[in-house]
Write an enzyme that holds these catalytic residues in place. Structure first.
Site, PDB file in Angstrom:
ATOM      1  N   GLU A   1      94.131   6.675  70.178  1.00 51.96           N
ATOM      2  CA  GLU A   1      94.060   6.842  68.728  1.00 51.96           C
ATOM      3  C   GLU A   1      95.365   7.333  68.115  1.00 51.96           C
ATOM      4  O   GLU A   1      95.517   7.293  66.903  1.00 51.96           O
ATOM      5  CB  GLU A   1      92.923   7.823  68.364  1.00 51.96           C
ATOM      6  CG  GLU A   1      93.168   9.282  68.726  1.00 51.96           C
ATOM      7  CD  GLU A   1      92.970   9.602  70.211  1.00 51.96           C
ATOM      8  OE1 GLU A   1      92.819   8.662  71.021  1.00 51.96           O
ATOM      9  OE2 GLU A   1      92.997  10.799  70.553  1.00 51.96           O
TER      10      GLU A   1
ATOM     11  N   GLY B   1      90.028  16.464  73.219  1.00 48.34           N
ATOM     12  CA  GLY B   1      89.915  17.851  72.798  1.00 48.34           C
ATOM     13  C   GLY B   1      89.732  18.672  74.054  1.00 48.34           C
ATOM     14  O   GLY B   1      90.591  18.675  74.927  1.00 48.34           O
ATOM     15  N   GLU B   2      88.591  19.303  74.179  1.00 47.81           N
ATOM     16  CA  GLU B   2      88.304  20.135  75.354  1.00 47.81           C
ATOM     17  C   GLU B   2      86.862  19.829  75.777  1.00 47.81           C
ATOM     18  O   GLU B   2      85.923  20.139  75.049  1.00 47.81           O
ATOM     19  CB  GLU B   2      88.508  21.603  74.975  1.00 47.81           C
ATOM     20  CG  GLU B   2      88.191  22.579  76.057  1.00 47.81           C
ATOM     21  CD  GLU B   2      88.865  22.224  77.383  1.00 47.81           C
ATOM     22  OE1 GLU B   2      90.101  22.080  77.418  1.00 47.81           O
ATOM     23  OE2 GLU B   2      88.145  22.068  78.380  1.00 47.81           O
TER      24      GLU B   2
ATOM     25  N   HIS C   1      95.332   8.947  74.858  1.00 42.65           N
ATOM     26  CA  HIS C   1      94.868   9.029  73.468  1.00 42.65           C
ATOM     27  C   HIS C   1      95.215   7.737  72.751  1.00 42.65           C
ATOM     28  O   HIS C   1      96.240   7.649  72.080  1.00 42.65           O
ATOM     29  CB  HIS C   1      95.514  10.229  72.775  1.00 42.65           C
ATOM     30  CG  HIS C   1      94.958  11.532  73.252  1.00 42.65           C
ATOM     31  ND1 HIS C   1      93.903  12.158  72.629  1.00 42.65           N
ATOM     32  CD2 HIS C   1      95.283  12.311  74.297  1.00 42.65           C
ATOM     33  CE1 HIS C   1      93.608  13.278  73.271  1.00 42.65           C
ATOM     34  NE2 HIS C   1      94.438  13.390  74.296  1.00 42.65           N
TER      35      HIS C   1
ATOM     36  N   CYS D   1      90.205  10.824  76.801  1.00 46.97           N
ATOM     37  CA  CYS D   1      90.632  12.090  77.395  1.00 46.97           C
ATOM     38  C   CYS D   1      89.429  13.006  77.636  1.00 46.97           C
ATOM     39  O   CYS D   1      88.641  12.734  78.527  1.00 46.97           O
ATOM     40  CB  CYS D   1      91.733  12.713  76.548  1.00 46.97           C
ATOM     41  SG  CYS D   1      92.741  13.864  77.490  1.00 46.97           S
TER      42      CYS D   1
ATOM     43  N   ILE E   1      97.723  13.742  77.245  1.00 39.94           N
ATOM     44  CA  ILE E   1      97.795  15.183  76.979  1.00 39.94           C
ATOM     45  C   ILE E   1      96.781  15.896  77.874  1.00 39.94           C
ATOM     46  O   ILE E   1      95.574  15.744  77.667  1.00 39.94           O
ATOM     47  CB  ILE E   1      97.499  15.493  75.485  1.00 39.94           C
ATOM     48  CG1 ILE E   1      98.437  14.703  74.565  1.00 39.94           C
ATOM     49  CG2 ILE E   1      97.626  17.007  75.225  1.00 39.94           C
ATOM     50  CD1 ILE E   1      98.018  14.722  73.096  1.00 39.94           C
TER      51      ILE E   1
HETATM   52  N1  GLN Z   1      91.983  18.887  79.614  1.00 40.29           N
HETATM   53  C1  GLN Z   1      91.000  18.624  78.594  1.00 40.29           C
HETATM   54  C2  GLN Z   1      89.576  18.733  79.127  1.00 40.29           C
HETATM   55  O1  GLN Z   1      89.356  18.994  80.257  1.00 40.29           O
HETATM   56  C3  GLN Z   1      91.189  17.248  77.991  1.00 40.29           C
HETATM   57  C4  GLN Z   1      92.468  17.197  77.200  1.00 40.29           C
HETATM   58  C5  GLN Z   1      92.458  16.239  76.061  1.00 40.29           C
HETATM   59  O2  GLN Z   1      91.411  15.740  75.640  1.00 40.29           O
HETATM   60  N2  GLN Z   1      93.630  16.009  75.493  1.00 40.29           N
HETATM   61  O3  GLN Z   1      88.669  18.540  78.387  1.00 40.29           O
END
Ligand code: GLN
Length: 195
Positions: free
Chosen positions: A177, A47-48, A175, A79, A136
């Site tokens: 998953e 995610g972020e 990922h 990620c 990603i």
């Molecule tokens: N770029 C995102 C971050 O810094 C990570 C991207 C992702 O989880 N697909 O959290």
């Protein structure tokens, strides 16, 4: 029967629940302390990372989660989840924190704009087999400590370390998953079962 939680503050929670179900474990969405206390292992989804960090603090989960990780709670971070598990982050925003479960420095958005998102063939080092991985806006592992075992290297992008394990903690840049390849989740389930 063991239950593996999925941290459900932000990110691709459902895909992890599906992968965990395929490897035969119960799942529980973790948003509050009682749920964190109820799980035998945890997934921190992609995610972020800046958002996950902020929400962990807003939901008063940051310190309790860190304490459980320090106590050896099995965990998989993918990620953004990998970034959350690192001791140090290159490219962090001001004040961004991480949980420090794996002695490594990760670089956020490491593959650059050209490879925002990509499908890559990797070698899964535990058994030397091929693995298909989806990246990603992924981080990579820039450096790591002696206790860290490298699980996968991305030869296509210059041999970057993209999956690691330290004790009961696993982190992947990709990922695992969403590829339909459940070996990483199976490894987490195995660690939980062995504990
Ligand atoms: N770029 C995102 C971050 O810094 C990570 C991207 C992702 O989880 N697909 O959290």
């Amino acid at each position: 029967m063991t239950t593996i939680g999925v941290l459900a503050l932000q990110g691709d929670v459902r895909e992890h629940e599906a992968a965990l179900a395929r490897v035969g474990v119960n799942t529980l969405r973790v948003r509050r302390l009682a749920e964190l206390d109820a799980v035998d292992g945890l997934v921190i989804p992609g995610g972020e990372s800046t958002t996950i960090d902020k929400l962990l603090r807003i939901f008063d989960l940051f310190d309790p989660l860190k304490a459980r990780l320090d106590d050896g709670l099995p965990v998989l971070g993918t990620c953004a989840g990998m970034i959350m598990l690192a001791t140090d982050i290159i490219g962090a925003i001001e004040g961004q924190r991480s949980l420090g479960a794996i002695d490594m420095t990760v670089r956020r958005n490491a593959f650059g704009r050209q490879v925002d998102s990509s499908e890559v063939g990797l070698t899964w080092l535990p058994d030397g087999s091929a693995m298909h991985a989806t990246f990603i806006r992924a981080p990579w592992v820039e450096s790591y400590g002696d206790e860290v075992e490298v699980l996968a290297i991305d030869e296509a992008h210059g041999g970057q370390v993209v999956a690691v394990r330290q004790g009961n903690a696993i982190a992947t840049s990709f990922h695992s998953e969403i590829s339909g390849d459940d070996r990483v989740h199976a490894l987490l389930a195995e660690i939980v079962a062995a504990r």
